[in-house]
Design a protein around this motif. Structure first.
Motif, mmCIF file in Angstrom:
data_model
loop_
_atom_site.group_PDB
_atom_site.id
_atom_site.type_symbol
_atom_site.label_atom_id
_atom_site.label_comp_id
_atom_site.label_asym_id
_atom_site.label_seq_id
_atom_site.Cartn_x
_atom_site.Cartn_y
_atom_site.Cartn_z
ATOM 1 N N TYR A 235 54.060 48.617 46.345
ATOM 2 C CA TYR A 235 53.728 48.096 47.772
ATOM 3 C C TYR A 235 52.594 47.734 47.916
ATOM 4 C CZ TYR A 235 58.257 50.302 47.799
ATOM 5 O OH TYR A 235 59.415 50.906 47.463
ATOM 6 N N ARG A 236 52.217 46.487 48.633
ATOM 7 C CA ARG A 236 50.814 45.998 48.802
ATOM 8 C C ARG A 236 50.450 45.668 50.288
ATOM 9 N NH1 ARG A 236 52.070 41.227 46.714
ATOM 10 N NH2 ARG A 236 54.111 41.789 46.318
ATOM 11 N N VAL A 237 49.528 46.004 50.525
ATOM 12 C CA VAL A 237 48.933 45.413 51.939
ATOM 13 C C VAL A 237 47.719 44.862 51.962
ATOM 14 C CG1 VAL A 237 48.246 46.403 54.360
ATOM 15 C CG2 VAL A 237 49.906 47.676 52.972
ATOM 16 N N GLN A 238 47.766 43.635 52.489
ATOM 17 C CA GLN A 238 46.683 42.906 52.557
ATOM 18 C C GLN A 238 45.968 42.767 53.872
ATOM 19 O OE1 GLN A 238 46.926 38.600 51.504
ATOM 20 N NE2 GLN A 238 45.545 38.314 53.345
ATOM 21 N N SER A 239 44.851 43.386 54.112
ATOM 22 C CA SER A 239 44.190 43.414 55.617
ATOM 23 C C SER A 239 43.072 42.907 55.385
ATOM 24 C CB SER A 239 44.459 44.836 56.078
ATOM 25 O OG SER A 239 44.105 45.028 57.243
ATOM 26 N N GLU A 240 42.667 42.031 55.077
ATOM 27 C CA GLU A 240 41.217 41.260 54.837
ATOM 28 C C GLU A 240 40.649 40.903 56.349
ATOM 29 O OE1 GLU A 240 40.105 41.930 51.823
ATOM 30 O OE2 GLU A 240 41.365 41.241 50.337
ATOM 31 N N ASN A 241 39.311 40.946 56.274
ATOM 32 C CA ASN A 241 38.765 40.475 57.535
ATOM 33 C C ASN A 241 38.865 39.127 57.734
ATOM 34 O OD1 ASN A 241 36.619 38.954 56.368
ATOM 35 N ND2 ASN A 241 35.068 40.763 56.302
ATOM 36 N N MET A 242 38.535 38.496 58.806
ATOM 37 C CA MET A 242 38.775 37.240 59.328
ATOM 38 C C MET A 242 37.831 36.185 58.531
ATOM 39 S SD MET A 242 40.929 36.858 61.864
ATOM 40 C CE MET A 242 40.866 35.850 63.223
ATOM 41 N N GLN A 243 37.068 36.438 57.799
ATOM 42 C CA GLN A 243 36.097 35.412 56.962
ATOM 43 C C GLN A 243 36.520 35.488 55.534
ATOM 44 O OE1 GLN A 243 33.956 33.627 58.296
ATOM 45 N NE2 GLN A 243 34.588 34.331 60.234
ATOM 46 N N ALA A 244 37.632 36.649 55.111
ATOM 47 C CA ALA A 244 37.851 36.718 53.752
ATOM 48 C C ALA A 244 38.771 35.546 53.069
ATOM 49 C CB ALA A 244 38.501 38.216 53.623
ATOM 50 N N THR A 245 38.623 35.499 51.849
ATOM 51 C CA THR A 245 39.461 34.571 50.937
ATOM 52 C C THR A 245 39.913 35.478 50.032
ATOM 53 O OG1 THR A 245 37.958 32.626 51.380
ATOM 54 C CG2 THR A 245 39.569 32.617 49.389
ATOM 55 N N HIS A 246 41.471 35.537 50.018
ATOM 56 C CA HIS A 246 42.028 36.461 49.097
ATOM 57 C C HIS A 246 42.998 35.630 48.200
ATOM 58 C CE1 HIS A 246 44.020 40.446 47.900
ATOM 59 N NE2 HIS A 246 44.817 39.538 47.510
ATOM 60 N N LEU A 247 42.834 35.676 46.851
ATOM 61 C CA LEU A 247 43.566 34.997 45.992
ATOM 62 C C LEU A 247 43.933 35.925 44.970
ATOM 63 C CD1 LEU A 247 40.889 31.995 45.535
ATOM 64 C CD2 LEU A 247 43.197 31.989 46.963
ATOM 65 N N GLY A 248 45.335 36.287 45.004
ATOM 66 C CA GLY A 248 45.582 37.214 44.162
ATOM 67 C C GLY A 248 46.776 36.782 43.305
ATOM 68 N N SER A 249 46.920 37.377 42.139
ATOM 69 C CA SER A 249 48.187 36.926 41.453
ATOM 70 C C SER A 249 48.636 38.030 40.486
ATOM 71 C CB SER A 249 47.650 35.691 40.393
ATOM 72 O OG SER A 249 47.186 35.980 39.219
ATOM 73 N N LEU A 250 49.951 37.997 40.532
ATOM 74 C CA LEU A 250 50.851 39.018 39.923
ATOM 75 C C LEU A 250 51.785 38.957 38.975
ATOM 76 C CD1 LEU A 250 51.387 42.123 40.481
ATOM 77 C CD2 LEU A 250 52.880 41.586 42.359
ATOM 78 N N HIS A 251 51.378 39.457 37.836
ATOM 79 C CA HIS A 251 52.328 38.947 36.726
ATOM 80 C C HIS A 251 53.124 40.105 36.149
ATOM 81 C CE1 HIS A 251 49.804 35.200 36.394
ATOM 82 N NE2 HIS A 251 49.081 36.172 37.050
#
Lengths: 450, 249
Positions: A235-251
């Protein structure tokens, strides 16, 4: 900040600058893995709009901002209170990273079940390099994946979870990544490796939390191996700030009679893209990829999934619910591939989105690619607005409009959260949803009682 | 209690109500009967304040105040309740939570103290018992997977819990078998009191055997064509609405 830069060059020179300080720099196999990563990245460059799967998401922040790699000094940021998903009263073990580095003082790994290892990538590489070598980079392919390649070159932190054969871990384990506490834009590259041996079971809860207001790039890669008859609830929660760039990859690789049950809640981040590549490689395997995203302002959230059925008699299901307010934008690209021999495949995919504003935008692209003839596959995608009749119904019972709206939004998102098997996690995620809602909502506590 | 004067209302630019007048006093039960398309549902939505139902002329006084100035939730707070012809399904929201939010919203409006979950449950359980409604309906999501009869019973339950001064029942009898009809009628009758009024909107006379009205009005072509006592309903049952369709033409 706004002038055009050459991002690829910057990332490559950033790599050269920190190469000597990266974990396991004395190990030839790791050094060569990193070099092939940076080589691939340099060859391909950043994914642009000409690549079909990147049609709806442009990496603008990477084109006009220079992100320097995080350094050890960034680790010392002051954390008043560690953000978590699960209430601390539950006493769940946790491993905490600040600006890309593990913080032992904030982590709590004393009560781990026997047969489970949870440690940082750096620690694992130092302790048992042979084991890491046999698992790292085996599931996440670099081919045509510039962001995975970049992460492979730069990876310096992240979590390694190893659950031995037959071990059942009762308590959820939290993996917490805190960022946004640096003066200039930084980039961190968590690399997670999760190995579930045969017939093991565990629940992992990952949180990316953006504190502060500074821009940063989180380029995360997670490799998951779910062994035969093993069950991973991820289970994942992405709660980055308003300036963030989030590039995630899951294999993810899913073995015989194994279950991978994934859920992602996305509630913050200027630009985020989460790619999931799951491959069912053993009969009787099941893959669930569910998620919810709630975006506002000018946030952009992209969920791109590819599920491959490589053998007969495997199943998958996907339920994604999106809420888009203001000028936010959502992207859902869901591909299910059924290989020629994968008879008896059962796959279902659903994407539902509520637009709360005229300026919000959604792009949904379901794709079924089926080469077998005896399969059951379906997909559905809807984009709509809050049901005016339902809104009137609630208001006619005295419920104020703002609360009625919130109630309907919650009800809509609950359609995805209901897929979460772990009650504590589902409740914690619903409370995050409630906090996201535009006006104060009276429902938080009762909602979770049910 | 309720005074409707020369009401004109339009939906999507089409005038549906064309000069409707009606007065209901506290303690009374009135029935509005009429053919399909006569404006019955439009009237109920205008009274409850639904968006898109535009009043172009006339006024509605409720307890002496201008009802049209109030939002739907304010009307509910002031004691107006509409039992829907087609109750809305709300997945993911348990009936108990819905009832608690509604009851407390109405109590806040009335300046009464909010009730905690336990106190609300007590009130709700009492009412379900009185109305002969099964308790497992409470745990389920609002109207989701309910039969037609269950949905209408749920409307009556909400009405009983919210304790309105003016109850409007929009075709509450449609799609009900006789047992469900009796439960619904008993619920409505239980609420009859000297300080309350009820407006029953229906196509058929059948419901009025169980909820006996003080006055019956015939609505056709957007206006009240005729008013009378209980006997008027029986007459309509016998002769149909043809006479009024012509009269208004």
């Amino acid at each position: 900040m706004s002038q055009k830069i050459n991002p690829v060059e910057n990332f490559v020179s950033g790599f050269e600058a920190i190469r000597a300080t990266l974990a396991g720099n004395d190990l030839p196999w790791l050094d060569s893995l990193r070099r092939s990563g940076i080589g691939q990245f340099e060859d391909i460059g950043l994914p642009g709009p000409k690549v079909e799967s990147w049609k709806y998401t442009r990496l603008r922040p990477l084109e006009d901002t220079t992100f320097r790699p995080v350094t050890l000094a960034d680790r010392e940021a002051y954390i008043d209170q560690v953000p978590t998903v699960l209430p601390s009263g539950l006493g769940c073990p946790r491993i905490v990273f600040v600006n890309g580095f593990m913080r032992s003082d904030l982590s709590c790994l004393d009560n781990l079940t026997e047969g489970v290892t949870v440690e940082s990538l750096g620690a694992a590489v130092a302790r048992d390099p042979e084991w890491v070598e046999t698992h790292l980079g085996r599931i996440g392919s670099l081919e045509g994946q510039p962001l995975v390649a970049l992460n492979t070159a730069m990876m310096n932190s992240g979590v390694v979870v190893h659950v031995r054969r037959g071990v059942v871990v009762e308590q959820p384990i939290q993996m917490i990544f805190i960022a946004g506490l640096t003066e200039e834009p930084v980039a961190c590259y968590p690399r997670n490796l999760i190995v579930m041996e045969e017939a093991s079971q565990a629940t992992l809860v990952k949180l990316h939390a953006g504190l502060g207001v500074s821009a940063y790039l989180a380029n995360a890669v997670t490799e998951v191996d779910v062994g035969d008859a093993a069950i991973l609830r991820h289970y994942r929660v992405q709660s980055e700030n308003m300036q963030a760039t989030h590039l995630g990859s899951l294999h993810v690789r899913i073995g015989r009679d194994a279950t991978y049950d994934g859920f992602g809640l996305h509630i913050g981040g200027r630009l985020s893209r989460t790619e999931v590549f799951a491959r069912l490689e053993g009969e009787g395997g099941h893959c669930a990829l569910n998620g919810a995203y709630l975006m506002k302002g000018r946030e952009h959230c992209d969920n791109t999934t590819v599920i491959e059925h490589a053998v007969p008699h495997t199943t998958c299901s996907e339920v994604f619910k999106g809420i888009l307010d203001d000028e936010s934008r959502g992207v859902f690209q869901g591909r299910i591939v059924v290989h020629k021999d994968a008879q008896g495949t059962d796959g279902h995919q659903l994407s539902n989105v509520l637009l709360l504003s005229d300026k919000a935008e959604m792009d949904a692209k379901p794709e079924l690619e089926i080469y077998a003839d005896d399969v059951k596959c379906s997909h559905g995608a809807t984009t709509g607005q809050l049901d005016e009749t339902a809104l009137f119904y609630l208001r006619s019972r005295g419920i104020p409009e703002a609360l009625a709206r919130n109630l309907l939004i919650q009800s809509f998102v609950a359609g995805a959260l209901d897929e979460i098997k772990c009650d504590a996690v589902r409740e914690a995620m619903m409370s995050k949803v409630v906090h996201w809602l535009p006006a104060k909502c009276f429902l938080a506590e009762e909602w979770t009682e049910e | 209690m309720l005074e409707i004067k020369n009401l004109h209302a339009a939906v999507d630019g089409t005038e549906i109500l064309k000069g409707l007048s009606l007065e209901i006093n506290a303690g009374e039960t009135h029935a509005i009967m009429g053919p399909n398309g006569s404006g019955k549902s439009t009237l109920s939505y205008v009274l409850a304040g639904r968006d898109g139902y535009k009043v172009t002329k006339g006024e509605i006084l409720y307890k002496g105040q201008n009802l049209l100035d109030l939002s739907p939730e304010e009307r509910a707070g002031e004691g107006v309740f509409l039992a829907f012809q087609y109750p809305v399904e709300i997945p993911g929201v348990a009936n108990t939570i819905f009832l608690k939010e509604a009851l407390n919203a109405v109590r806040r409006h009335r300046g009464e103290e909010e009730l905690d979950a336990m106190a609300v449950l007590k009130v709700v359980r009492e009412k379900t018992k009185e109305l002969g409604i099964s308790e497992d309906m409470l745990k389920r999501a609002v109207n989701v997977g309910f039969s037609g009869g269950e949905k209408k019973r749920n409307e009556v339950l909400q009405m009983a819990v919210l304790n309105p001064s003016l109850a409007i029942l929009d075709e509450t009898d449609s799609g009900l078998d006789i047992d469900a009809l009796k439960i619904v009628a008993d619920g409505v009758n239980a609420l009859r009191a000297p300080d309350r009024a009820t407006l029953v909107i229906t196509h058929y006379q059948r419901l009025l055997d169980h909820i006996v009205p003080d006055k019956v009005h015939v609505l056709a072509k957007g206006r009240i064509q005729r008013s009378g006592g209980k006997a008027l309903a029986l007459e309509l049952e016998k002769n149909g609405y043809a006479e009024f369709a012509e009269a208004a033409a």
